[in-house]
Design a protein around this motif. Structure first.
Motif, PDB file in Angstrom:
ATOM      1  N   LEU A  56       0.827  -1.208   0.000  1.00  0.00           N
ATOM      2  CA  LEU A  56       0.000   0.000   0.000  1.00  0.00           C
ATOM      3  C   LEU A  56       0.858   1.253   0.000  1.00  0.00           C
ATOM      4  O   LEU A  56       0.590   2.204  -0.750  1.00  0.00           O
ATOM      5  N   ALA A  57       1.895   1.255   0.837  1.00  0.00           N
ATOM      6  CA  ALA A  57       2.755   2.435   0.939  1.00  0.00           C
ATOM      7  C   ALA A  57       3.380   2.781  -0.404  1.00  0.00           C
ATOM      8  O   ALA A  57       3.445   3.955  -0.793  1.00  0.00           O
ATOM      9  N   GLU A  58       3.837   1.766  -1.125  1.00  0.00           N
ATOM     10  CA  GLU A  58       4.465   2.035  -2.424  1.00  0.00           C
ATOM     11  C   GLU A  58       3.421   2.298  -3.504  1.00  0.00           C
ATOM     12  O   GLU A  58       3.650   3.089  -4.428  1.00  0.00           O
ATOM     13  N   ALA A  59       2.257   1.655  -3.403  1.00  0.00           N
ATOM     14  CA  ALA A  59       1.208   1.856  -4.402  1.00  0.00           C
ATOM     15  C   ALA A  59       0.682   3.292  -4.378  1.00  0.00           C
ATOM     16  O   ALA A  59       0.339   3.854  -5.414  1.00  0.00           O
ATOM     17  N   ILE A  60       0.610   3.888  -3.193  1.00  0.00           N
ATOM     18  CA  ILE A  60       0.114   5.258  -3.063  1.00  0.00           C
ATOM     19  C   ILE A  60       1.251   6.266  -3.208  1.00  0.00           C
ATOM     20  O   ILE A  60       1.135   7.255  -3.926  1.00  0.00           O
ATOM     21  N   GLY A  61       2.347   6.031  -2.532  1.00  0.00           N
ATOM     22  CA  GLY A  61       3.497   6.931  -2.608  1.00  0.00           C
ATOM     23  C   GLY A  61       3.408   8.061  -1.601  1.00  0.00           C
ATOM     24  O   GLY A  61       2.320   8.445  -1.172  1.00  0.00           O
ATOM     25  N   PRO A  62       4.545   8.624  -1.218  1.00  0.00           N
ATOM     26  CA  PRO A  62       4.575   9.648  -0.168  1.00  0.00           C
ATOM     27  C   PRO A  62       4.022  11.008  -0.572  1.00  0.00           C
ATOM     28  O   PRO A  62       3.653  11.812   0.287  1.00  0.00           O
ATOM     29  N   ASP A  63       3.960  11.292  -1.860  1.00  0.00           N
ATOM     30  CA  ASP A  63       3.548  12.626  -2.317  1.00  0.00           C
ATOM     31  C   ASP A  63       2.050  12.732  -2.579  1.00  0.00           C
ATOM     32  O   ASP A  63       1.534  13.843  -2.762  1.00  0.00           O
ATOM     33  N   PHE A  64       1.353  11.611  -2.597  1.00  0.00           N
ATOM     34  CA  PHE A  64      -0.054  11.624  -2.990  1.00  0.00           C
ATOM     35  C   PHE A  64      -0.920  12.427  -2.026  1.00  0.00           C
ATOM     36  O   PHE A  64      -1.664  13.332  -2.432  1.00  0.00           O
ATOM     37  N   GLU A  65      -0.877  12.120  -0.752  1.00  0.00           N
ATOM     38  CA  GLU A  65      -1.759  12.769   0.220  1.00  0.00           C
ATOM     39  C   GLU A  65      -1.536  14.284   0.302  1.00  0.00           C
ATOM     40  O   GLU A  65      -2.511  15.051   0.202  1.00  0.00           O
ATOM     41  N   PRO A  66      -0.284  14.766   0.467  1.00  0.00           N
ATOM     42  CA  PRO A  66      -0.103  16.224   0.518  1.00  0.00           C
ATOM     43  C   PRO A  66      -0.516  16.927  -0.768  1.00  0.00           C
ATOM     44  O   PRO A  66      -1.013  18.049  -0.730  1.00  0.00           O
ATOM     45  N   ARG A  67      -0.339  16.266  -1.913  1.00  0.00           N
ATOM     46  CA  ARG A  67      -0.719  16.887  -3.181  1.00  0.00           C
ATOM     47  C   ARG A  67      -2.236  17.006  -3.287  1.00  0.00           C
ATOM     48  O   ARG A  67      -2.749  18.043  -3.715  1.00  0.00           O
ATOM     49  N   LEU A  68      -2.962  15.963  -2.899  1.00  0.00           N
ATOM     50  CA  LEU A  68      -4.421  16.014  -2.939  1.00  0.00           C
ATOM     51  C   LEU A  68      -4.945  17.113  -2.022  1.00  0.00           C
ATOM     52  O   LEU A  68      -5.831  17.894  -2.417  1.00  0.00           O
ATOM     53  N   ARG A 109      -6.908   8.113 -10.387  1.00  0.00           N
ATOM     54  CA  ARG A 109      -8.256   7.640 -10.066  1.00  0.00           C
ATOM     55  C   ARG A 109      -8.252   6.491  -9.066  1.00  0.00           C
ATOM     56  O   ARG A 109      -8.986   6.504  -8.073  1.00  0.00           O
ATOM     57  N   VAL A 110      -7.456   5.487  -9.324  1.00  0.00           N
ATOM     58  CA  VAL A 110      -7.439   4.296  -8.470  1.00  0.00           C
ATOM     59  C   VAL A 110      -6.928   4.636  -7.070  1.00  0.00           C
ATOM     60  O   VAL A 110      -7.489   4.185  -6.060  1.00  0.00           O
ATOM     61  N   GLU A 111      -5.891   5.454  -6.991  1.00  0.00           N
ATOM     62  CA  GLU A 111      -5.345   5.835  -5.692  1.00  0.00           C
ATOM     63  C   GLU A 111      -6.352   6.633  -4.868  1.00  0.00           C
ATOM     64  O   GLU A 111      -6.468   6.451  -3.650  1.00  0.00           O
ATOM     65  N   VAL A 112      -7.103   7.526  -5.538  1.00  0.00           N
ATOM     66  CA  VAL A 112      -8.127   8.296  -4.830  1.00  0.00           C
ATOM     67  C   VAL A 112      -9.181   7.362  -4.250  1.00  0.00           C
ATOM     68  O   VAL A 112      -9.605   7.514  -3.094  1.00  0.00           O
ATOM     69  N   LEU A 113      -9.602   6.379  -5.030  1.00  0.00           N
ATOM     70  CA  LEU A 113     -10.595   5.422  -4.548  1.00  0.00           C
ATOM     71  C   LEU A 113     -10.072   4.637  -3.349  1.00  0.00           C
ATOM     72  O   LEU A 113     -10.812   4.362  -2.402  1.00  0.00           O
ATOM     73  N   ILE A 114      -8.803   4.284  -3.375  1.00  0.00           N
ATOM     74  CA  ILE A 114      -8.233   3.527  -2.263  1.00  0.00           C
ATOM     75  C   ILE A 114      -8.245   4.353  -0.979  1.00  0.00           C
ATOM     76  O   ILE A 114      -8.768   3.917   0.051  1.00  0.00           O
ATOM     77  N   VAL A 115      -7.683   5.550  -1.026  1.00  0.00           N
ATOM     78  CA  VAL A 115      -7.508   6.308   0.221  1.00  0.00           C
ATOM     79  C   VAL A 115      -8.819   6.891   0.743  1.00  0.00           C
ATOM     80  O   VAL A 115      -8.958   7.120   1.951  1.00  0.00           O
ATOM     81  N   LEU A 116      -9.797   7.122  -0.138  1.00  0.00           N
ATOM     82  CA  LEU A 116     -11.050   7.719   0.312  1.00  0.00           C
ATOM     83  C   LEU A 116     -12.171   6.700   0.513  1.00  0.00           C
ATOM     84  O   LEU A 116     -13.167   7.011   1.173  1.00  0.00           O
ATOM     85  N   ASP A 117     -12.008   5.487  -0.039  1.00  0.00           N
ATOM     86  CA  ASP A 117     -13.126   4.544   0.051  1.00  0.00           C
ATOM     87  C   ASP A 117     -12.702   3.102   0.295  1.00  0.00           C
ATOM     88  O   ASP A 117     -13.549   2.211   0.275  1.00  0.00           O
TER      89      ASP A 117
END
Length: 215
Positions: A56-68, A109-117
């Motif tokens: 999960l950590a690598e699939a999402i990456g460290p920059d995803f959450e702060p960028r969103l 798209r896929v990463e957003v679905l993972i972290v939000l749902d």
């Protein structure tokens, strides 16, 4: 050659994990299911990733959450001082901020679905509630900036919470329903018009400036 093969296997596992997590949620997905989707044995999967958490950590990456978070914030702040969206030029900051957010959600798209749902039981479990709270605070700050002499009522604050809860739920629904960029972009545009109209109706009832938008 072995190094190239290793990179390809790693990529396949990450791709499979993203789609399993998005479709079923992280908690319901298993390493065996991810391995099968990637065309690998479960044992071979553990040579690359020791756990779902590591995947999960690598699939999402460290920059995803702060960028969103930054893109959501920029979209709201870009409305400061705007009287009405129809008066904005095509290259106005709001349109640029909205396009940047939409592009990010389409690309990821896929990463957003993972972290939000699909993030129950993971480090992202509270992100959806945090974003909702951040958006409500930004909307209230925008309102205070536009109408410094008027205070929001408890009912209006409660309605804001419902509005932004629905905002994130609709974003998720759109990303689940559509996969191609054109359809997602059109659906987000339609929803944005509805969202802005609803906020305008909520805030301008007693205001001398009925054309002020919010997002």
């Amino acid at each position: 050659m072995p190094q190239v093969q290793k990179a390809e296997i790693r990529h396949s596992l990450l791709h499979a994990a993203r789609y399993c997590f998005a479709e079923r949620g992280v908690a319901a997905s298993t390493m065996a299911e991810i391995a099968s989707r990637a065309g690998l044995s479960t044992g071979n999967t553990y040579r690359y990733f020791r756990s779902k958490e590591e995947l999960l950590a690598e699939a999402i990456g460290p920059d995803f959450e702060p960028r969103l978070k930054a893109l959501l914030r920029e979209r709201v702040l870009a409305l400061r001082g705007v009287d009405h969206l129809s008066k904005l030029s095509a290259d106005a900051p709001f349109h640029k901020a909205a396009a940047a957010l939409n592009d990010f959600c389409i690309t990821h798209r896929v990463e957003v679905l993972i972290v939000l749902d699909g993030a129950e039981g993971t480090v992202y479990q509270g992100l959806r509630a945090e974003l909702e709270s951040n958006l409500v605070e930004l909307a209230q700050a925008h309102f205070k900036h536009q109408y410094p002499d008027r205070k929001l009522t408890d009912i209006e604050r409660f309605q804001l919470q419902l509005i932004y809860r629905n905002h994130l739920s609709t974003l998720i629904a759109i990303l689940r329903r559509f996969e191609d960029a054109a359809s997602i972009r059109e659906a987000l545009s339609v929803f944005s018009r509805y969202h802005l109209s609803g906020l305008r109706a909520l805030f301008v009832a007693d205001s001398p400036h009925p054309q002020t938008p919010l997002s």
